[in-house]
Design a protein around this motif. Structure first.
Motif, mmCIF file in Angstrom:
data_model
loop_
_atom_site.group_PDB
_atom_site.id
_atom_site.type_symbol
_atom_site.label_atom_id
_atom_site.label_comp_id
_atom_site.label_asym_id
_atom_site.label_seq_id
_atom_site.Cartn_x
_atom_site.Cartn_y
_atom_site.Cartn_z
ATOM 1 N N ARG A 175 37.105 26.838 -9.574
ATOM 2 C CA ARG A 175 37.082 28.275 -9.346
ATOM 3 C C ARG A 175 38.147 28.978 -10.195
ATOM 4 O O ARG A 175 37.881 30.009 -10.811
ATOM 5 C CB ARG A 175 37.327 28.591 -7.867
ATOM 6 C CG ARG A 175 37.431 30.084 -7.610
ATOM 7 C CD ARG A 175 37.391 30.438 -6.156
ATOM 8 N NE ARG A 175 38.704 30.387 -5.531
ATOM 9 C CZ ARG A 175 39.016 31.077 -4.436
ATOM 10 N NH1 ARG A 175 38.104 31.842 -3.854
ATOM 11 N NH2 ARG A 175 40.204 30.992 -3.904
ATOM 12 N N TRP A 179 37.331 31.782 -12.893
ATOM 13 C CA TRP A 179 38.006 33.052 -12.618
ATOM 14 C C TRP A 179 38.827 33.463 -13.838
ATOM 15 O O TRP A 179 38.803 34.621 -14.275
ATOM 16 C CB TRP A 179 38.884 32.863 -11.375
ATOM 17 C CG TRP A 179 39.615 34.054 -10.885
ATOM 18 C CD1 TRP A 179 39.416 35.361 -11.245
ATOM 19 C CD2 TRP A 179 40.683 34.049 -9.932
ATOM 20 N NE1 TRP A 179 40.303 36.176 -10.565
ATOM 21 C CE2 TRP A 179 41.083 35.398 -9.761
ATOM 22 C CE3 TRP A 179 41.334 33.050 -9.195
ATOM 23 C CZ2 TRP A 179 42.112 35.748 -8.887
ATOM 24 C CZ3 TRP A 179 42.346 33.396 -8.325
ATOM 25 C CH2 TRP A 179 42.728 34.739 -8.172
ATOM 26 N N SER A 182 36.318 34.420 -16.694
ATOM 27 C CA SER A 182 35.466 35.596 -16.491
ATOM 28 C C SER A 182 36.205 36.783 -15.893
ATOM 29 O O SER A 182 35.730 37.910 -15.973
ATOM 30 C CB SER A 182 34.294 35.231 -15.571
ATOM 31 O OG SER A 182 34.790 34.960 -14.270
ATOM 32 N N ASN A 184 36.386 37.339 -12.872
ATOM 33 C CA ASN A 184 35.643 37.774 -11.693
ATOM 34 C C ASN A 184 35.768 36.741 -10.566
ATOM 35 O O ASN A 184 35.132 35.692 -10.579
ATOM 36 C CB ASN A 184 34.172 37.959 -12.086
ATOM 37 C CG ASN A 184 33.354 38.582 -10.967
ATOM 38 O OD1 ASN A 184 33.662 38.408 -9.782
ATOM 39 N ND2 ASN A 184 32.311 39.304 -11.339
ATOM 40 N N LYS A 186 34.879 36.916 -7.415
ATOM 41 C CA LYS A 186 33.727 36.774 -6.529
ATOM 42 C C LYS A 186 32.688 35.815 -7.125
ATOM 43 O O LYS A 186 32.213 34.905 -6.452
ATOM 44 C CB LYS A 186 33.105 38.155 -6.296
ATOM 45 C CG LYS A 186 32.204 38.189 -5.076
ATOM 46 C CD LYS A 186 31.929 39.608 -4.660
ATOM 47 C CE LYS A 186 30.484 39.957 -4.907
ATOM 48 N NZ LYS A 186 30.191 41.374 -4.632
ATOM 49 N N ASN A 187 32.384 36.032 -8.404
ATOM 50 C CA ASN A 187 31.442 35.128 -9.080
ATOM 51 C C ASN A 187 31.954 33.701 -9.123
ATOM 52 O O ASN A 187 31.209 32.758 -8.886
ATOM 53 C CB ASN A 187 31.215 35.591 -10.521
ATOM 54 C CG ASN A 187 29.951 36.418 -10.621
ATOM 55 O OD1 ASN A 187 29.100 36.340 -9.736
ATOM 56 N ND2 ASN A 187 29.840 37.202 -11.675
ATOM 57 N N ALA A 188 33.247 33.573 -9.448
ATOM 58 C CA ALA A 188 33.850 32.242 -9.537
ATOM 59 C C ALA A 188 33.744 31.531 -8.200
ATOM 60 O O ALA A 188 33.412 30.345 -8.132
ATOM 61 C CB ALA A 188 35.308 32.363 -9.972
ATOM 62 N N THR A 189 33.985 32.281 -7.100
ATOM 63 C CA THR A 189 33.902 31.673 -5.766
ATOM 64 C C THR A 189 32.468 31.277 -5.448
ATOM 65 O O THR A 189 32.218 30.220 -4.859
ATOM 66 C CB THR A 189 34.420 32.648 -4.685
ATOM 67 O OG1 THR A 189 35.690 33.151 -5.090
ATOM 68 C CG2 THR A 189 34.548 31.963 -3.348
ATOM 69 N N ARG A 190 31.504 32.143 -5.863
ATOM 70 C CA ARG A 190 30.108 31.821 -5.574
ATOM 71 C C ARG A 190 29.692 30.525 -6.263
ATOM 72 O O ARG A 190 29.120 29.638 -5.646
ATOM 73 C CB ARG A 190 29.194 32.973 -6.018
ATOM 74 C CG ARG A 190 27.851 32.938 -5.290
ATOM 75 C CD ARG A 190 26.813 33.859 -5.909
ATOM 76 N NE ARG A 190 26.513 33.462 -7.271
ATOM 77 C CZ ARG A 190 26.715 34.223 -8.341
ATOM 78 N NH1 ARG A 190 27.224 35.421 -8.195
ATOM 79 N NH2 ARG A 190 26.419 33.783 -9.540
ATOM 80 N N ILE A 191 30.034 30.415 -7.554
ATOM 81 C CA ILE A 191 29.656 29.209 -8.304
ATOM 82 C C ILE A 191 30.339 27.979 -7.721
ATOM 83 O O ILE A 191 29.703 26.955 -7.457
ATOM 84 C CB ILE A 191 30.020 29.370 -9.797
ATOM 85 C CG1 ILE A 191 29.222 30.537 -10.386
ATOM 86 C CG2 ILE A 191 29.758 28.087 -10.567
ATOM 87 C CD1 ILE A 191 29.686 30.973 -11.763
ATOM 88 N N ASN A 194 28.878 27.038 -4.338
ATOM 89 C CA ASN A 194 27.560 26.402 -4.494
ATOM 90 C C ASN A 194 27.718 24.945 -4.923
ATOM 91 O O ASN A 194 27.003 24.068 -4.439
ATOM 92 C CB ASN A 194 26.703 27.151 -5.504
ATOM 93 C CG ASN A 194 26.025 28.364 -4.869
ATOM 94 O OD1 ASN A 194 25.867 28.406 -3.642
ATOM 95 N ND2 ASN A 194 25.662 29.335 -5.671
ATOM 96 N N TYR A 237 32.887 31.251 1.187
ATOM 97 C CA TYR A 237 32.293 32.309 0.364
ATOM 98 C C TYR A 237 32.047 33.562 1.200
ATOM 99 O O TYR A 237 32.357 34.675 0.785
ATOM 100 C CB TYR A 237 30.994 31.825 -0.286
ATOM 101 C CG TYR A 237 30.381 32.869 -1.199
ATOM 102 C CD1 TYR A 237 31.119 33.423 -2.240
ATOM 103 C CD2 TYR A 237 29.079 33.307 -1.006
ATOM 104 C CE1 TYR A 237 30.571 34.379 -3.069
ATOM 105 C CE2 TYR A 237 28.524 34.271 -1.835
ATOM 106 C CZ TYR A 237 29.275 34.815 -2.867
ATOM 107 O OH TYR A 237 28.736 35.774 -3.670
#
Ligand SMILES: [Zn+2]
Length: 377
Positions: A175, A179, A182, A184, A186-191, A194, A237
């Motif tokens: 993450r 992070w 990018s 970002n 939120k995106n890093a946490t989502r990936i 997952n 998340y």
């Protein structure tokens, strides 16, 4: 999920705790070592030597888990992030770190030191093993026997935690890298979460496979760890999404202000039949005039046996004001949520000038988040 537990001392200002589920795993590890591992590898050892080795190894094992967690916590503290406590539980150790790191490099450092410390400890123990194993005395055999198992388990712990699935340490490293690239979170946490779910499902699958091939103890264990990881990944998340939505909003925006003050000498029976059942409200400040003495909630009502409802007064059953958790009207909602989860309470009064001006409940918070996510804001 890891509230409570038995305090066993402090290190670097951090409270150390043993969760109740830890005693089970401690007994299991000690027993497996004394009854299976040591007898298999050292046939000549007496029963008391095996039990002693099992106990010492088990204590040192959980000691090394503690060192792993302490490393996370010490780095967190250095970055100005307060650490509440470290708890050992059935799946290892967990540090209650109250807020997220502010920058990718902080998270990277915080995450990587744990597995690194396990690998270093493992390396040192293997050094002891290889250095002493040719010495043919019982004492040397005893020490190298313990060092070998501990070395193996620490290397395994370091390697397992480096698997890139959030919230494992490796997932946090992943993450922090996304992070950093990018910008970002939120995106890093989502990936990363997952990836954590995927790792969880893989472990569950391997676990089920092991069960069907006859190795049901390891199989169930692995499946449980997989399930724990999967739900932790989903949970972390969602927590981040929730924090994002709550950002910039304060308690006074969502509190319900229709609190009805009840007099201290009202009986529980009167409160239930005359107020709770008719209004559906769950909490009542107790006081006379403008002075608030405490708070009466459904939880307090349930603590009183039903046959005492006609004699006991709300003053006797309430939570007194000085024991009450409360927030100011301008308290950030994210910190309100933290207070509710940390203390495992359903609602917290909003207090201004020693007066209860409203209540914020989990329900208020959920509604707030729900409406906002429906509207996509
Ligand atoms: Zn760790």
């Amino acid at each position: 999920m890891l509230r409570g537990g038995i305090p066993i001392g402090k290190a670097f200002g951090i409270q150390l705790r043993l969760h109740y589920s830890w005693f089970f795993i401690f007994a299991l590890v000690t027993w497996a070592l004394a009854a299976a591992w040591f007898p298999q590898h050292y046939e000549s050892w007496s029963l008391s030597a095996r039990i002693a080795a099992g106990l010492i190894t088990s204590v040192l094992f959980f000691g090394s888990v503690l060192v792993h967690e302490l490393m996370h916590s010490i780095v967190a503290q250095r970055q100005g992030i307060p650490v509440q406590s470290i708890t050992l539980f059935i799946f290892g150790g967990v540090s209650q770190i109250t807020s997220e790191p502010k920058e990718p490099k902080d998270e990277f450092r915080m995450a990587i030191v744990g597995p690194l410390s396990s690998l270093v400890i493992g390396g040192i123990l293997f050094g002891i093993y290889f250095g002493w194993r040719s010495v043919d005395t019982f004492a040397a055999q005893f020490v190298t026997g313990i060092a070998y198992w501990l070395g193996l388990i620490n290397v395994f712990l370091g390697a397992f935690n480096l698997i890139p699935g959030f919230p494992l340490d490796g997932g946090r490293v992943l993450r922090s890298l996304i992070w950093w690239r990018s910008g970002n979170l939120k995106n890093a946490t989502r990936i990363a979460s997952n990836a954590g779910r995927a790792v969880g499902f893989i472990l569950i699958f391997i676990g089920i496979y092991l069960v069907f091939t006859g190795d049901w103890v390891d199989g169930i264990w692995l499946a449980l760890i997989g399930w724990f990881l999967e739900s932790a990944a989903v949970g972390s998340y969602q927590q981040l999404l929730m924090q994002e939505m709550l950002k910039g909003h304060v308690a006074s925006e969502i509190m319900s202000g229709d609190c009805v003050v009840v007099p201290p000498d009202m009986t529980i029976d009167h409160l239930v039949n005359g107020n709770i059942l008719t209004s559906g409200r769950r909490c009542f400040p107790v006081g006379s005039g403008s002075e608030i003495m405490g708070l009466m909630t459904l939880h307090n009502v349930k603590e009183v046996p039903r046959d005492q409802w006609t004699t006991e007064t709300v003053k006797e059953a309430m939570t007194p004001f000085d024991k009450l958790k409360w927030v100011r009207p301008d308290e950030e909602l994210s910190s309100v949520l933290r207070i509710l989860t940390q203390d495992d309470i359903n609602q917290v009064p909003v207090v201004q000038d020693n007066k209860i001006i409203g209540m914020v409940s989990r329900e208020n918070l959920l509604n707030f988040v729900h409406v906002r996510s429906r509207l996509g804001t």
